[in-house]
Motif scaffolding. Structure first.
Motif, PDB file in Angstrom:
ATOM      1  N   THR A  38       0.768  -1.170  -0.126  1.00  0.00           N
ATOM      2  CA  THR A  38      -0.143   0.078   0.078  1.00  0.00           C
ATOM      3  C   THR A  38       0.908   1.206  -0.159  1.00  0.00           C
ATOM      4  OG1 THR A  38      -0.132   0.141   2.210  1.00  0.00           O
ATOM      5  CG2 THR A  38      -1.790  -1.187   1.411  1.00  0.00           C
ATOM      6  N   GLY A  39       1.984   1.332   0.114  1.00  0.00           N
ATOM      7  CA  GLY A  39       3.166   2.047   0.405  1.00  0.00           C
ATOM      8  C   GLY A  39       3.077   2.934   1.690  1.00  0.00           C
ATOM      9  N   LYS A  40       2.279   2.335   2.495  1.00  0.00           N
ATOM     10  CA  LYS A  40       2.162   2.888   3.859  1.00  0.00           C
ATOM     11  C   LYS A  40       2.484   1.669   4.820  1.00  0.00           C
ATOM     12  CE  LYS A  40      -0.437   6.621   6.014  1.00  0.00           C
ATOM     13  NZ  LYS A  40      -0.487   6.376   7.457  1.00  0.00           N
ATOM     14  N   ALA A  41       3.367   1.729   5.683  1.00  0.00           N
ATOM     15  CA  ALA A  41       3.464   0.512   6.708  1.00  0.00           C
ATOM     16  C   ALA A  41       2.415   0.520   7.514  1.00  0.00           C
ATOM     17  CB  ALA A  41       4.840   0.699   7.295  1.00  0.00           C
ATOM     18  N   TRP A  42       1.645  -0.547   7.882  1.00  0.00           N
ATOM     19  CA  TRP A  42       0.923  -0.635   8.784  1.00  0.00           C
ATOM     20  C   TRP A  42       1.353  -1.742   9.872  1.00  0.00           C
ATOM     21  CZ3 TRP A  42      -1.852  -4.730  11.059  1.00  0.00           C
ATOM     22  CH2 TRP A  42      -3.260  -4.304  11.748  1.00  0.00           C
ATOM     23  N   MET A  43       0.772  -1.338  11.210  1.00  0.00           N
ATOM     24  CA  MET A  43       1.235  -2.091  12.168  1.00  0.00           C
ATOM     25  C   MET A  43      -0.051  -2.236  13.233  1.00  0.00           C
ATOM     26  SD  MET A  43       3.707  -0.368  14.891  1.00  0.00           S
ATOM     27  CE  MET A  43       3.627  -1.484  16.216  1.00  0.00           C
ATOM     28  N   PRO A  44      -0.025  -3.196  14.055  1.00  0.00           N
ATOM     29  CA  PRO A  44      -1.478  -3.227  15.023  1.00  0.00           C
ATOM     30  C   PRO A  44      -1.332  -2.126  16.071  1.00  0.00           C
ATOM     31  CG  PRO A  44      -0.439  -5.343  14.924  1.00  0.00           C
ATOM     32  CD  PRO A  44       0.605  -4.417  14.015  1.00  0.00           C
ATOM     33  N   PRO A  45      -2.400  -1.832  16.528  1.00  0.00           N
ATOM     34  CA  PRO A  45      -2.306  -0.752  17.427  1.00  0.00           C
ATOM     35  C   PRO A  45      -1.263  -1.071  18.835  1.00  0.00           C
ATOM     36  CG  PRO A  45      -4.733  -1.185  17.356  1.00  0.00           C
ATOM     37  CD  PRO A  45      -3.794  -2.303  16.243  1.00  0.00           C
ATOM     38  N   ILE A  46      -0.913  -0.209  19.486  1.00  0.00           N
ATOM     39  CA  ILE A  46       0.081  -0.327  20.547  1.00  0.00           C
ATOM     40  C   ILE A  46      -0.580  -0.445  21.890  1.00  0.00           C
ATOM     41  CG2 ILE A  46       2.382  -0.394  19.556  1.00  0.00           C
ATOM     42  CD1 ILE A  46       2.296   2.306  19.988  1.00  0.00           C
ATOM     43  N   ASP A  47      -1.650   0.242  22.042  1.00  0.00           N
ATOM     44  CA  ASP A  47      -2.183   0.535  23.326  1.00  0.00           C
ATOM     45  C   ASP A  47      -3.300  -0.531  23.667  1.00  0.00           C
ATOM     46  OD1 ASP A  47      -3.344   2.002  21.639  1.00  0.00           O
ATOM     47  OD2 ASP A  47      -3.912   3.553  23.133  1.00  0.00           O
ATOM     48  N   TYR A  48      -3.201  -1.540  24.357  1.00  0.00           N
ATOM     49  CA  TYR A  48      -3.978  -2.585  24.638  1.00  0.00           C
ATOM     50  C   TYR A  48      -5.543  -2.022  25.100  1.00  0.00           C
ATOM     51  CZ  TYR A  48      -5.780  -6.774  26.568  1.00  0.00           C
ATOM     52  OH  TYR A  48      -6.306  -8.007  27.123  1.00  0.00           O
ATOM     53  N   VAL A  49      -6.505  -2.605  24.763  1.00  0.00           N
ATOM     54  CA  VAL A  49      -7.896  -2.531  25.184  1.00  0.00           C
ATOM     55  C   VAL A  49      -8.254  -3.989  25.305  1.00  0.00           C
ATOM     56  CG1 VAL A  49      -8.366  -0.169  24.172  1.00  0.00           C
ATOM     57  CG2 VAL A  49      -8.695  -2.414  22.952  1.00  0.00           C
ATOM     58  N   SER A  50      -8.979  -4.134  26.194  1.00  0.00           N
ATOM     59  CA  SER A  50      -9.563  -5.444  26.657  1.00  0.00           C
ATOM     60  C   SER A  50     -10.440  -5.981  25.490  1.00  0.00           C
ATOM     61  CB  SER A  50     -10.391  -5.557  28.102  1.00  0.00           C
ATOM     62  OG  SER A  50     -11.742  -5.039  27.757  1.00  0.00           O
ATOM     63  N   GLN A  78     -14.055  -4.419  25.588  1.00  0.00           N
ATOM     64  CA  GLN A  78     -14.228  -3.054  25.175  1.00  0.00           C
ATOM     65  C   GLN A  78     -14.508  -2.848  23.678  1.00  0.00           C
ATOM     66  OE1 GLN A  78     -11.150  -1.572  27.791  1.00  0.00           O
ATOM     67  NE2 GLN A  78     -11.823   0.411  27.221  1.00  0.00           N
ATOM     68  N   ASP A  79     -13.303  -3.660  22.963  1.00  0.00           N
ATOM     69  CA  ASP A  79     -13.307  -3.438  21.554  1.00  0.00           C
ATOM     70  C   ASP A  79     -12.545  -4.496  20.938  1.00  0.00           C
ATOM     71  OD1 ASP A  79     -12.803  -2.600  18.794  1.00  0.00           O
ATOM     72  OD2 ASP A  79     -11.859  -0.732  19.527  1.00  0.00           O
ATOM     73  N   PRO A  80     -13.359  -5.722  20.909  1.00  0.00           N
ATOM     74  CA  PRO A  80     -13.138  -7.106  20.279  1.00  0.00           C
ATOM     75  C   PRO A  80     -12.002  -6.897  19.162  1.00  0.00           C
ATOM     76  CG  PRO A  80     -15.411  -7.161  20.411  1.00  0.00           C
ATOM     77  CD  PRO A  80     -14.988  -5.672  20.642  1.00  0.00           C
ATOM     78  N   ILE A  81     -12.593  -6.043  18.208  1.00  0.00           N
ATOM     79  CA  ILE A  81     -11.545  -6.080  16.817  1.00  0.00           C
ATOM     80  C   ILE A  81     -10.111  -5.550  17.296  1.00  0.00           C
ATOM     81  CG2 ILE A  81     -11.308  -5.075  14.657  1.00  0.00           C
ATOM     82  CD1 ILE A  81     -14.541  -5.458  14.572  1.00  0.00           C
ATOM     83  N   ARG A  82     -10.185  -4.474  17.933  1.00  0.00           N
ATOM     84  CA  ARG A  82      -8.900  -3.858  18.299  1.00  0.00           C
ATOM     85  C   ARG A  82      -7.961  -4.639  19.272  1.00  0.00           C
ATOM     86  NH1 ARG A  82      -7.058   1.601  18.489  1.00  0.00           N
ATOM     87  NH2 ARG A  82      -5.600   2.018  20.050  1.00  0.00           N
ATOM     88  N   ASN A  83      -8.544  -5.294  20.157  1.00  0.00           N
ATOM     89  CA  ASN A  83      -8.139  -6.308  20.948  1.00  0.00           C
ATOM     90  C   ASN A  83      -7.440  -7.343  20.370  1.00  0.00           C
ATOM     91  OD1 ASN A  83      -8.562  -9.118  22.438  1.00  0.00           O
ATOM     92  ND2 ASN A  83      -8.084  -7.497  23.900  1.00  0.00           N
ATOM     93  N   LEU A  84      -8.344  -7.892  19.339  1.00  0.00           N
ATOM     94  CA  LEU A  84      -7.714  -9.343  18.677  1.00  0.00           C
ATOM     95  C   LEU A  84      -6.607  -8.743  17.614  1.00  0.00           C
ATOM     96  CD1 LEU A  84     -10.651 -11.139  17.755  1.00  0.00           C
ATOM     97  CD2 LEU A  84      -8.945 -11.618  19.402  1.00  0.00           C
ATOM     98  N   SER A  85      -6.716  -7.452  17.187  1.00  0.00           N
ATOM     99  CA  SER A  85      -5.465  -7.316  16.253  1.00  0.00           C
ATOM    100  C   SER A  85      -4.147  -6.939  16.822  1.00  0.00           C
ATOM    101  CB  SER A  85      -6.001  -5.896  15.367  1.00  0.00           C
ATOM    102  OG  SER A  85      -6.351  -4.812  16.230  1.00  0.00           O
ATOM    103  N   ILE A  86      -4.261  -6.269  18.293  1.00  0.00           N
ATOM    104  CA  ILE A  86      -3.170  -6.476  19.091  1.00  0.00           C
ATOM    105  C   ILE A  86      -2.592  -7.702  19.453  1.00  0.00           C
ATOM    106  CG2 ILE A  86      -2.356  -5.455  21.418  1.00  0.00           C
ATOM    107  CD1 ILE A  86      -4.539  -3.294  21.262  1.00  0.00           C
ATOM    108  N   VAL A  87      -3.537  -8.525  19.888  1.00  0.00           N
ATOM    109  CA  VAL A  87      -3.129  -9.869  20.525  1.00  0.00           C
ATOM    110  C   VAL A  87      -2.826 -10.893  19.496  1.00  0.00           C
ATOM    111  CG1 VAL A  87      -3.807 -11.704  21.965  1.00  0.00           C
ATOM    112  CG2 VAL A  87      -4.198  -9.370  22.653  1.00  0.00           C
ATOM    113  N   ALA A  88      -3.233 -10.824  18.482  1.00  0.00           N
ATOM    114  CA  ALA A  88      -3.112 -12.124  17.093  1.00  0.00           C
ATOM    115  C   ALA A  88      -1.665 -12.334  17.080  1.00  0.00           C
ATOM    116  CB  ALA A  88      -3.777 -11.385  15.963  1.00  0.00           C
ATOM    117  N   LEU A  89      -0.709 -11.475  16.950  1.00  0.00           N
ATOM    118  CA  LEU A  89       0.550 -11.754  16.484  1.00  0.00           C
ATOM    119  C   LEU A  89       1.232 -12.318  17.573  1.00  0.00           C
ATOM    120  CD1 LEU A  89       2.355  -9.089  14.084  1.00  0.00           C
ATOM    121  CD2 LEU A  89       1.958 -11.445  13.657  1.00  0.00           C
ATOM    122  N   PRO A  90       1.310 -11.850  18.726  1.00  0.00           N
ATOM    123  CA  PRO A  90       1.851 -12.472  19.782  1.00  0.00           C
ATOM    124  C   PRO A  90       1.350 -13.923  20.126  1.00  0.00           C
ATOM    125  CG  PRO A  90       0.864 -10.212  20.634  1.00  0.00           C
ATOM    126  CD  PRO A  90       0.664 -10.441  19.126  1.00  0.00           C
ATOM    127  N   ALA A  91       0.042 -14.037  20.140  1.00  0.00           N
ATOM    128  CA  ALA A  91      -0.507 -15.332  20.386  1.00  0.00           C
ATOM    129  C   ALA A  91      -0.163 -16.393  19.288  1.00  0.00           C
ATOM    130  CB  ALA A  91      -2.077 -15.108  20.458  1.00  0.00           C
TER     131      ALA A  91
END
Lengths: 534, 302, 323, 330
Positions: free
Chosen positions: C166-178, C181-194
């Motif tokens: 895309t020409g723009k680097a993307w990474m998951p958000p870095i501040d954790y939410v439970s 609170q926000d399942p999609i945000r949460n999973l996008s944070i946790v997916a890689l480490p898990a």
């Protein structure tokens, strides 16, 4: 961009290369939330008076006002200080011993009450004369202060024991938050875990170890500021995480400083989307020898180790990989008191001809009977730039046949090794906020005069030269006295090696405007003048 | 023990009664045929040993020599795998790093294994309070976080290779002790131990000569797993800054600063040491698995 | 069974006390202390008066036995103390971080089970075929790969791929939410480490499943079942897998216990505000109180997990009964 | 052949070995005892061979282990050559080990598989400092092997390279290595093929004469006992129920248990004998944790009367040298 010719010729003023476009030319836009990275896990407490870490400043400075500060629009100045809570910078009276500050009357605490001179006086008393049960980390900065008084409810007066130019820089220290008197009287330690100030942002929330958030203070007294609606600082000790966050635009800026590799990568990849500001940093690593251990009591050995290091060759190479850049002596390069390149080249370790220098080093080692010298270099478990500098030094010493093993220990044991004298040679650091060479060079005095000098040597000559320098008021003569002190320290006695000064590279997404770099990561962090161009 | 000739009616006691011994060659060929993955593992291990032994011949550059004229160069014919941030030749550092890896891996595995072996057997032999206390100690060591141990060792003694080995050895002791104790409990019930007691032998002789040699089977298999674990542990400690230190060539250390900082700008710094670790541990593990299958399919790891 | 559980819990007491003594001694062997780190972190100016005051306040000047007894004594009354670094209650410090670590651990376990058991079974059933070899190499590679390296590489890969695409680097958000609170945000944070942790975990489990399956398949009752003419599928499901699961359950349990301690490196790599990273911080800051509490927590999790595994084991295998 | 000889080599008085059965590990509660041996008396004269027979689990092996002090008896005295060894310390026992040895049942597991035969036999000689010189010791080992009917070449073999009978000969050679006076043969032949059994029994007999040995011969096979022993004691559930000279016992068994035992043997075909379920009396052997009151045999006894449930019968000398623990026997 990184060629800064004229620095040495001028020998004055800070060289600051600002890559962030012409910020001043634009009208600040309002709104938005600034997400920034804080290069630490989390501060031990919010109390600036008590803490010494930048993590506290980066997390809490936006919530507080201070009495005076470095100019937010020119934070790299070493001589200018401007009012924050006062109405104008006072002229010293009483032969330079009394400073009377008029306090602004339009300042409201975040709880809506009015900030008074009593609050300012009480906060400063707590900093300078901490009451029983509270801790003030920088009492030694204010040794010259005799009394703090409030002659009327709009004025705070500092009475000094003796006139000194060191007072105003000390007063501009960024940790000197003004707290509310009423709260301090109720609980002197309330500010360790709570935040209630009068700064540009109101405290919103804190997730331990993760983030701190603030929202715009609509009643801020510097009219029109702050521009941002909110701020969010995210804690990340790991450098790579911070770099990646900037790369993925999860954060807009990181204020402490990034390594050159991150700069190269981000500039290459994001180009215009990333703005870089950089500056020499008022911090540096120093090699200290344990004079109580053989053979480091032998000046020939110390000189040989200095002579082996190719400062001029190493600095530009290191600057590609580590947060160091400028070769300097004991004085922050760019300060009026700093040595020029020619002056430096007269001293051991700065000779322009490295081969000649190394030959002399080998000769000295042979003379001292230490051709096969082997020792342990104690270093701190911090990558940038400690371990890079350590590894570089070991490589340099290897070239004169000296074998060095690097012993890397965590911060606690590193301090303890230095303080307890349980090391051969150590990579020490000297890091200050407001540039003040007269005080900063105290590090090279014997331990009995300056407890944080870890070489543990006795050197009356050094004290004599230092005193002569500090008492000199004529700039030119003071500069000459500084040269004598410097030459004695680094050349004659070779008490230590000053490795290239740190170099601060701050990267931001280019929509971050208004913030200017300073030679210290402690300074200019209230974020009132930062705005987002998007 | 199962090779017995039951033909005794004549009472003739001649060599003919003995079965033909399998030659080592037979065993080796059989191993290769039945364990292709194990053979691959063995080949990797041999390669690693050869590399370590001939490091000074194979490495074209001094692994500790900084060269600021050649910083972060991409792989080329001069620098086969490129250079790192200090301008050091990565290939040379990898080659010498094999020595460090083998030294750390084997020393820690052997030291931890041997201590665990002797203690595990002694615990099973003496039983009672000794065993109870020993088991609790094992529990503590087993559950204790490696990072605390490592940090304490490094903070007190420093980060030399020896201290890193020490830090890795300690957590290996309980893992070995547990397994060995279980086998030793079985051995203890075998009458030759009673015979040794009835003959009036001392505790140390019974433990060391009569019990220890009879539990080495599972022990040897554990050892091969330990070597891999120790190499990985060294890498993890290096990542946390608690491992071997610069400028010593060590794989984990090469990743420590390099992997994160240069993964995009100079990926060879991050990739090759990681691959070296993966290959080495892979080889050792494959070989260990095969050895286990060949010796005793009932033995499980851990 | 009830008596057995009580006995095992009582046995955990000496283990916990032993661990307490060990961590206590080790932390005090480390030169320096939290006060020096705190007062010195700003540069080289260490205010001795501030350090002394700090030590006094934290009780670091007390006799070492007094410190140890007070540490143990407070634990018996469930008072875990105040962090020496942040001044906040240890319980609060840990409670903030525990959900993150637990989420990763649980997700990694799920990933491991979902991947490992089918693959391990197939591998065993097709022993010594190319499929078996591939599965085994993948499994062993999972064990052989340093998890931090895998983590770093996966982050960089995501950044690089999105940048190239895309020409723009993307990474998951870095501040954790439970998750709530926000399942999609949460999973996008946790997916890689898990995934990173889960891969290693599944590799270990896969190996165990395979070897347990192989072993069970050789046993008499499987042969009996076959000779009775049952369809192979049923044999595998009903008989073999059920029995092979025993050691696998043990392993999953024990690995889970190790996982909590092992998250240290992963959380560091992904900047997750979990127990592992807190551990590193506590140790680096020489925050003895917090380090001790975290060590006890890790040891306790280990002990309890082991107990649960043993009980589960007995429950799954009717042959084992504890008196 | 007389039990009352002036000074017996071994005298066992009221020997009992109870294994506690506990619950819990830390705060263990004793919930009972396994009374493996529960009050046993007998003597063995010098040069005599006493057979100790009974079903498996009757406590005969435990009795032997107590005498060898591989177990520490709960109560009772074991006088070896007049000296009480029942509570002797580990150090005190070292001297005893040279005088008292053991031959185990299973020749496969009683030899350390990691040691060569020569080392197995030579080790006690070396450890006890009998022959410090390695070469002379080697000669002695070869002698011992030859005495036991093995070629001296076997000294360089490992046990797994040998047959069961050969190994048992090694076990015997090891027992003889320290030149003992007394040997406990704990089911020494029962694991061997019948044809080999005879060879080994003959060897034991030869050795007894040659070295003037005293044996405690523990067995469940009555035919072997009859061949080798002078006197026999019959055990049941931790107690001796009958004791007499071998011919007297076989010709004239008085205790109903002994009678049942004898009725069950011999069976001509050794193979059937070897595999037969050895259960001479009807009913199950009761648990030693909770033995029956009174006479322990009463639940299975054809002669039992009401009194047998209450009173524990003592050993009575019904005929000269023939002792029986049964109130109904005459």
């Amino acid at each position: 961009m990184y060629l800064r010719t004229g620095l040495w010729a001028a020998g004055l003023g800070l060289a600051v290369a600002i890559a962030a476009g012409p910020a001043n030319a634009q009208t600040p836009k309002k709104g938005g939330t600034l997400i920034y990275m804080i290069a630490a896990d989390s501060p031990p407490s919010f109390d600036g008076h008590r803490e010494t870490t930048f993590a506290t400043v980066h997390a809490t400075a936006p919530f507080y006002s201070v009495l005076i500060r470095v100019p937010p629009d020119n934070p790299s100045s070493t001589t200018d200080f401007v009012c924050d809570l006062c109405t104008e910078m006072p002229k010293a009276t009483d032969g330079g011993k009394t400073y009377a500050f008029k306090i602004r009357q339009d300042v409201k605490w975040h709880d809506g009450s009015k900030l008074t001179a009593a609050d300012v006086a009480e906060s400063w008393k707590r900093i300078v004369f901490p009451p029983q049960g509270t801790t003030s980390a920088r009492v030694s900065y204010y040794a010259m202060v005799d009394k703090i008084e409030m002659p009327d409810d709009q004025t705070v007066t500092f009475k000094l024991k003796y006139p000194t130019t060191a007072f105003l820089p000390a007063l501009a220290d960024p940790f000197t938050y003004i707290y509310k008197k009423e709260i301090l009287e109720k609980d002197p330690r309330w500010y360790e875990k709570n935040i209630m100030g009068s700064g540009p942002f109101k405290f919103a929330s804190y997730d331990i170890g993760q983030s701190i958030k603030g929202v715009r203070n609509p009643d801020y007294y510097h009219k029109g500021q702050p521009y941002l609606d909110g701020i969010e600082g995210i804690f990340a000790d790991k450098q790579s995480v911070r770099v990646e966050a900037l790369r993925g635009d999860r954060a807009a800026i990181e204020f402490r400083g990034m390594p050159p590799s991150a700069r190269d990568q981000l500039v290459k990849e994001a180009g215009k989307d990333v703005a870089v500001q950089d500056s020499d940093w008022n911090c540096g690593n120093i090699v200290s020898y344990n004079h109580k251990r053989k053979p480091f009591d032998d000046v020939r050995v110390r000189r040989a180790l200095s002579l082996a290091v190719d400062q001029w060759g190493g600095a530009p190479a290191l600057s590609k990989i580590a947060t160091v850049r400028t070769v300097g002596g004991i004085v922050f390069p760019g300060s009026p008191l700093a040595a020029t390149k020619e002056e430096l080249q007269q001293m051991a370790g700065y000779w322009p001809d490295i081969e000649k220098s190394r030959a002399e080093a080998r000769r000295l080692l042979k003379e001292a009977g230490q051709e096969n010298l082997k020792f342990e270099l104690t270093n701190r478990n911090v990558d940038q730039p400690y371990k890079f500098v350590g590894t570089w030094l070991i490589g340099e010493w290897k070239k004169i046949g000296v074998t060095v093993e690097q012993k890397v220990v965590p911060t606690g044991p590193w301090f303890q090794a230095m303080r307890g004298g349980t090391f051969d040679v150590v990579v020490d650091a000297n890091c200050q906020s407001v540039v003040n060479p007269v005080l900063d060079t105290g590090k090279y005095l014997p331990k009995k005069v300056y407890p944080e000098s870890y070489g543990d040597y006795d050197d009356p000559k050094s004290i004599e030269l230092y005193n002569k320098m500090t008492q000199e008021t004529d700039p030119a003569k003071q500069r000459a006295a500084m040269r004598a002190y410097e030459k004695h320290t680094l050349d004659t006695e070779a008490h230590g090696i000053v490795t290239p000064y740190w170099y601060r590279i701050v990267m931001a997404r280019s929509y971050v405007k208004g913030w200017k770099i300073s030679p210290s990561h402690y300074l200019n962090q209230d974020l009132a003048n930062v705005w987002l161009d998007k | 023990m199962s090779i017995i000739t039951r033909n005794e009616s004549t009472g003739a006691l001649t060599d003919d009664a003995l079965p033909r011994k399998k030659t080592a060659l037979d065993a080796a060929l059989n191993f290769i045929r039945r364990q292709p993955l194990g053979t691959a593992g063995l080949v990797i291990m041999i390669l690693m040993f050869v590399t370590a032994a001939l490091a000074n011949v194979l490495a074209p550059f001094d692994p500790e020599e900084n060269d600021f004229q050649a910083m972060m160069q991409a792989p080329s014919w001069i620098h086969l795998l490129g250079t790192d941030q200090m301008g050091r030749d990565i290939f040379s550092r990898l080659v010498y790093g094999a020595r460090t890896a083998l030294l750390v891996g084997f020393s820690a595995a052997f030291a931890g294994g041997l201590i665990g072996l002797v203690l595990g057997v002694a615990s099973a032999y003496f039983g009672g309070w000794f065993d109870l206390v020993f088991q609790r100690i094992l529990d503590v060591l087993m559950a204790f976080p490696l990072i605390i141990l490592a940090l304490a060792v490094v903070s007190v003694f420093g980060t030399g290779v020896f201290n890193v080995i020490l830090a890795i050895t300690i957590p290996l002791i309980p893992r070995c002790g547990r397994v060995v104790r279980a086998s030793a409990l079985a051995v203890r019930e075998i009458p030759y131990v009673d015979a040794a007691r009835a003959l009036g032998f001392g505790h140390s002789r019974i433990v060391l000569r009569h019990m220890v040699p009879n539990v080495v089977g599972p022990f040897l298999i554990l050892l091969s797993a330990f070597v891999g674990q120790a190499i990985l542990a060294e890498a993890s400690l290096s990542y946390l800054g608690l491992g071997v230190q610069e400028p010593v060539p060590a794989w984990g250390l090469m990743l420590q600063g390099g992997a994160e900082e240069y993964a995009t700008t100079a990926p060879w710094i991050a990739i090759f040491p990681g691959l070296a670790i993966v290959m080495a541990v892979l080889g050792i593990s494959l070989f260990g698995d095969a050895l286990r299958d060949a010796i005793d399919p009932k033995l499980r790891d851990r | 069974m009830y008596r057995y559980i009580v006995t095992r819990l009582l046995l955990a007491v000496p283990t916990l006390v032993g661990a307490a003594a060990l961590v206590f001694v080790l932390m005090r062997l480390i030169p320096g202390d939290v006060c020096v780190i705190r007062m010195g972190s700003g540069g080289s100016h260490v205010s001795q008066a501030a350090v002394d005051a700090c030590r006094q306040q934290l009780g670091l000047n007390d006799h070492i036995f007094v410190q140890f007894l007070s540490f143990l004594g407070h634990y018996f009354t469930f008072d875990f103390g105040i962090s020496m670094w942040s001044g906040r209650p240890v319980v609060q410090e840990i409670a903030t971080r525990l959900p993150v670590s637990l989420q990763i651990a649980v997700m990694a376990t799920l990933i491991a089970v979902v991947i490992a058991i089918p693959l391990g079974t197939i591998s065993a059933l097709r022993e010594n075929t190319w499929l078996d070899h591939v599965v085994r190499v993948v499994a062993v590679a999972g064990i052989a790969t340093p998890s931090f390296w895998l983590g770093i590489m996966s982050i960089v890969l995501v950044l690089d791929i999105t940048y190239l695409a895309t020409g723009k680097a993307w990474m998951p958000p870095i501040d954790y939410v439970s998750f709530w609170q926000d399942p999609i945000r949460n999973l996008s944070i946790v997916a890689l480490p898990a995934l990173t942790v889960g891969y290693r975990y599944s590799a270990v489990t896969m190996r165990m499943t395979r070897s347990a399956m192989l072993e069970v398949m050789r046993e008499d009752y499987i042969r009996t079942a076959r000779s009775k003419g049952l369809i192979e599928q049923i044999i595998i499901n009903r008989h073999a897998l059920k029995n092979a699961l025993l050691p696998v359950v043990t392993l999953i349990g024990i690995e889970f216990a190790f996982l909590i301690g092992g998250l240290v490196v992963t959380e560091q790599v992904f900047n997750l505000n979990g127990i592992g990273r807190l551990f590193v911080q506590a140790v680096q800051n020489q925050d003895n109180v917090l380090t001790q509490a975290l060590t006890m927590l890790v040891v306790l999790i280990f002990v309890v997990t082991n107990l649960v595994v043993d009980v589960l084991y007995a429950w799954l295998d009717p042959r084992i009964r504890y008196s | 052949m007389n039990a009352g000889a002036a000074s017996p080599l071994l005298e066992v008085k009221n020997l009992a070995m109870h294994f506690p059965v506990t619950e819990g590990i830390v705060l263990s509660r004793k919930i009972g005892d396994v009374k493996a041996v529960d009050g046993v008396d007998f003597t063995i004269g010098r040069g005599e061979t006493l057979g100790l027979v009974g079903e498996s689990g009757c406590g005969k092996t435990t009795t032997g282990r107590c005498i060898l002090r591989l177990e520490k008896p709960t109560t009772g005295q074991i006088l070896f050559d007049g000296q009480d060894i029942s509570h002797m310390s580990r150090k005190g026992l070292v001297g005893l080990r040279r005088r008292m040895q053991v031959i185990f049942q299973d020749p496969y597991s009683s030899l350390n598989p990691r040691m060569k035969v020569g080392d197995i036999v030579g080790e006690p000689i070396k450890v006890h400092g009998v022959e410090p010189d390695a070469r002379k010791r080697d000669v002695r080992v070869r002698e011992l092997l030859q005495v036991c009917g093995l070629d001296a070449k076997f000294a360089d073999r490992y046990p797994h390279e040998m047959s069961g009978g050969q190994r048992q000969r090694v076990g015997i050679a090891r027992a003889l290595a320290l030149d003992p006076e007394f040997i406990v043969c704990d089911e020494a032949v029962s694991a061997l093929d019948v044809s080999i059994q005879a060879q080994i029994v003959n060897l034991l007999e030869d050795l007894r004469e040659r070295f003037n040995l005293t044996y405690l011969f523990i067995a469940h096979d009555l035919s072997v006992v009859r061949h080798l022993c002078q006197r026999v004691a019959v055990m049941y559930l931790g107690r001796i129920v009958e004791m007499a000279a071998v011919d007297e016992l076989f010709d004239n068994p008085l205790h109903p248990y002994t009678q049942a035992l004898l009725a069950a043997v011999p069976i001509p075909d050794p193979r059937v004998e070897a595999t037969r379920d050895f259960r001479p009396a009807p009913g199950e052997v009761p648990s030693p944790i909770n033995p029956p009151s009174g006479c322990v045999f009463h639940p299975r006894c054809p002669l039992a009367v009401e009194n047998c449930k209450r009173a524990r019968p003592v050993l009575r000398e019904l005929r000269p040298g023939h002792w029986v623990a049964c109130s109904e026997a005459h």
